[in-house]
Design a protein around this motif. Structure first.
Motif, short mmCIF file in Angstrom:
data_model
loop_
_atom_site.label_atom_id
_atom_site.label_comp_id
_atom_site.label_asym_id
_atom_site.label_seq_id
_atom_site.Cartn_x
_atom_site.Cartn_y
_atom_site.Cartn_z
N GLU A 149 32.89 53.70 49.99
CA GLU A 149 33.18 53.62 48.56
C GLU A 149 32.12 52.71 47.96
O GLU A 149 32.24 51.48 47.95
CB GLU A 149 34.59 53.07 48.34
N ASP A 150 31.05 53.31 47.45
CA ASP A 150 29.85 52.54 47.12
C ASP A 150 30.06 51.47 46.06
O ASP A 150 29.66 50.31 46.23
CB ASP A 150 28.70 53.48 46.72
N ALA A 151 30.71 51.81 44.96
CA ALA A 151 30.92 50.83 43.90
C ALA A 151 31.86 49.71 44.34
O ALA A 151 31.72 48.56 43.92
CB ALA A 151 31.44 51.51 42.64
N ARG A 152 32.82 50.04 45.17
CA ARG A 152 33.73 49.01 45.68
C ARG A 152 32.99 48.06 46.63
O ARG A 152 33.30 46.87 46.67
CB ARG A 152 34.94 49.62 46.39
N LEU A 153 32.04 48.56 47.37
CA LEU A 153 31.25 47.69 48.24
C LEU A 153 30.53 46.62 47.41
O LEU A 153 30.47 45.45 47.80
CB LEU A 153 30.24 48.52 49.03
N VAL A 154 30.02 47.02 46.26
CA VAL A 154 29.37 46.05 45.36
C VAL A 154 30.39 45.02 44.87
O VAL A 154 30.15 43.81 44.91
CB VAL A 154 28.73 46.77 44.17
N TRP A 311 33.56 67.96 37.93
CA TRP A 311 32.93 66.70 37.50
C TRP A 311 31.54 66.64 38.10
O TRP A 311 31.23 67.38 39.05
CB TRP A 311 33.77 65.50 37.99
N SER A 312 30.71 65.83 37.53
CA SER A 312 29.37 65.63 38.07
C SER A 312 28.94 64.20 37.79
O SER A 312 29.50 63.52 36.91
CB SER A 312 28.37 66.61 37.45
N TYR A 313 27.96 63.73 38.53
CA TYR A 313 27.38 62.43 38.22
C TYR A 313 25.92 62.42 38.68
O TYR A 313 25.51 63.21 39.53
CB TYR A 313 28.17 61.28 38.86
N LYS A 459 36.55 46.86 31.12
CA LYS A 459 36.82 48.05 30.33
C LYS A 459 37.61 49.08 31.14
O LYS A 459 37.58 49.06 32.37
CB LYS A 459 35.50 48.67 29.86
N PRO A 460 38.31 50.00 30.45
CA PRO A 460 39.07 51.02 31.17
C PRO A 460 38.22 51.81 32.16
O PRO A 460 38.65 52.09 33.28
CB PRO A 460 39.61 51.92 30.05
N GLU A 461 36.99 52.16 31.75
CA GLU A 461 36.15 52.96 32.65
C GLU A 461 35.74 52.21 33.90
O GLU A 461 35.47 52.82 34.94
CB GLU A 461 34.92 53.49 31.90
N LEU A 464 38.75 52.96 36.12
CA LEU A 464 39.03 54.37 36.41
C LEU A 464 37.89 55.09 37.13
O LEU A 464 38.13 56.08 37.84
CB LEU A 464 39.34 55.12 35.11
N TRP A 465 36.64 54.61 36.98
CA TRP A 465 35.52 55.37 37.52
C TRP A 465 34.66 54.61 38.51
O TRP A 465 33.84 55.22 39.20
CB TRP A 465 34.64 55.89 36.38
N ARG A 466 34.82 53.27 38.60
CA ARG A 466 34.02 52.53 39.57
C ARG A 466 34.88 51.80 40.59
O ARG A 466 34.71 51.99 41.79
CB ARG A 466 33.06 51.58 38.84
N ARG A 467 35.82 50.98 40.17
CA ARG A 467 36.69 50.35 41.18
C ARG A 467 37.58 51.38 41.85
O ARG A 467 38.07 51.19 42.95
CB ARG A 467 37.56 49.25 40.56
#
Length: 493
Positions: A149-154, A311-313, A459-461, A464-467
């Motif tokens: 989970e890349d963003a959680r690792l940060v 979805w895409s990123y 922020k909400p995002e 919802l989208w990183r953590r």
């Protein structure tokens, strides 16, 4: 206040350096102009891996270091990193079987693999592969790497850095840098206003903006070492059964992954396109979408189109420009540029990959000098990771028993996200009503409160989208409730 180290950039490299330096007793400040991991470090293919294809480019040191780090990271963060088996079909006309066998033999052995199972040959006509792969594909190889989970690792690295005394500030931009003989004066800008701080050294871990920071700090020197390469991904409703990933070879020499994602989906990526311009709000292009779909359709029986994606990123890799003719062959290794001429030092970071971030941090502090000579991060668990590399199943079973009143799938999600810190969310609660308002699904106010207090969420995002990737699972009404919760909390804070 004078800091020992100012880290500019809240991606994985900056977070890892801040954690390591704080653990050595340094006074550290990390600033990130947006949310932690908002850009490159949340837009990866989410793998902790050695880089099998790097062997073709003779990057043996990078692969060996990555494979060693793969098992170290699995041991210190087994809640957000876990083993994943990859199936590599052999396709006639592409890489021959002997080359694949040789590459996988090296992959199994040059990194001292201990925790993960070895490569094996698979019959692709047998379940589950035969039902989903094209009939021409009869043999392949199955090998091990890891998911992260890349963003959680940060976020976890930043949490640990703060718990060791670091000052972590997201939504804070370094607007100016002025060098003096023995320190830097940095002007910081946030919603609270403008502030100046002093730091004895600076790490420029700004990723795609590394040259912009260098332009602030050393405007009289040329900066041409950055090569921006865009990578994009598509998310589909689950394309095949099984917990394994596929690695598909393309006729252009590149590879594309198809990976189980968020239980109900399949992640497909990535691309390699040259990029110029502002990396802040990039998105997948039509050309990239077609490329990924064509790659998958060469191997799967049931074709997909860009319109099927839910979805895409996209993200930009800030690579060191080694003048390679191809974006896919430019090195993924990290390169340092240390400038200490005329005053206090600044260390700029080019390239790198998630898998080697911890080693990069050690090397960065050694390169800078002036820090305690103590390597400590290889064995210290990240927050929530004090489980044991092979003990997650037992930990999960115990958590489901302890929190039997909470939905079992929800306990699994929370255990994966927070590890042993699940207790800080569910705590002494004995029923769902104790967790506050339900936003939707198994997301309750108690979890949002934890994210704000402990994980730098503003922020909400961010939530919802990183953590998490709950944004993918919750409907628009739930999104609106989350936004309302943040607005109310800000109003009454």
């Amino acid at each position: 206040m004078i800091y020992d180290l100012l880290v500019i950039g809240g991606g994985i490299n900056g977070a890892g350096i801040a954690r390591d330096a704080a653990g050595r007793g340094a006074k550290v400040l990390l600033v990130e102009k947006d949310d932690l991991a908002q850009h490159t470090s949340s837009s990866s293919t989410k793998l902790v891996h050695g880089g099998l294809r790097y062997l073709e480019h003779y990057e043996f040191r990078l692969v060996r270091e990555s494979l060693i780090e793969r098992e170290r990271l699995l041991a210190i963060a087994p809640h957000i990193i876990w083993p994943l088996r990859f199936v590599l079909p052999h396709d006639k006309g592409l890489r021959p079987k002997w080359l694949l066998r040789l590459g996988l033999f090296l992959y199994d052995h040059i990194g001292g693999r201990k925790l993960l199972p070895p490569t094996r040959t698979v019959d692709l006509r047998q379940p589950p592969h035969g039902a989903f792969l094209e009939d021409r594909l009869t043999r392949g190889f199955e090998y091990s790497d890891c998911w992260v989970e890349d963003a959680r690792l940060v976020a976890l690295n930043c949490m640990d850095a703060r718990e060791r005394g670091a000052d972590i500030r997201s939504q804070t931009e370094c607007a100016a840098l002025i060098r003096k003989a023995d320190s830097w004066t940095a002007t910081l800008r946030s919603s609270a206003g403008t502030q100046q701080i002093e730091a004895r050294a600076v790490v420029n871990a700004a990723g795609p903006w590394v040259d912009a920071v260098l332009g602030q700090s050393t405007p009289d020197k040329p900066h041409e070492n950055l090569r921006l390469v865009k990578g994009s991904h598509l998310i589909f409703n689950r394309l095949y059964d099984g917990d394994h990933a596929y690695i598909f070879q393309n006729g252009d020499g590149r590879i594309v992954f198809a990976i189980p994602y968020e239980r109900d989906y399949t992640l497909v990526g990535t691309t390699d396109q040259s990029f110029s311009g502002d990396p802040s709000g990039i998105a997948i292009s039509d050309e990239e979408s077609l490329y990924l779909c064509d790659a998958v359709n060469e191997y799967l029986k049931h074709d997909v189109s860009p319109g099927d994606a839910v979805w895409s990123y996209a993200g930009v890799r800030p690579l060191y420009d080694d003048k390679s003719s191809s974006n896919s062959t430019v090195t993924r290794d990290y390169v340092f540029e240390l400038d200490k001429e005329g005053g206090a030092p600044i260390l700029s970071i080019f390239g790198g990959k998630i898998t080697t971030y911890r080693k990069l941090a050690e090397h960065a502090l050694h390169k800078l000098g002036g820090f305690a000579d103590r390597s400590w991060t290889a064995d210290e668990a990240l927050p929530g990771g004090d489980i044991g590399a092979s003990q997650f199943a037992g930990f999960l079973a115990e958590a489901k028993q302890r929190y039997g009143w909470f939905p079992a799938d929800g306990v699994h999600r929370l255990a994966r996200a927070y590890g042993t810190r699940i207790d800080r969310i569910l705590g002494d609660a004995t029923c769902l009503d104790d967790l506050g308002a339900c936003m939707g699904g198994d997301l309750y106010a108690a979890e949002l409160e934890y994210l704000v207090l402990e994980e730098f969420v503003i922020k909400p995002e961010d939530a919802l989208w990183r953590r998490s990737k709950l944004g993918l699972h919750l409907d628009r009404h739930a999104h609106a409730r989350v936004a309302d919760w943040f607005a109310a909390r800000k109003e009454y804070a």
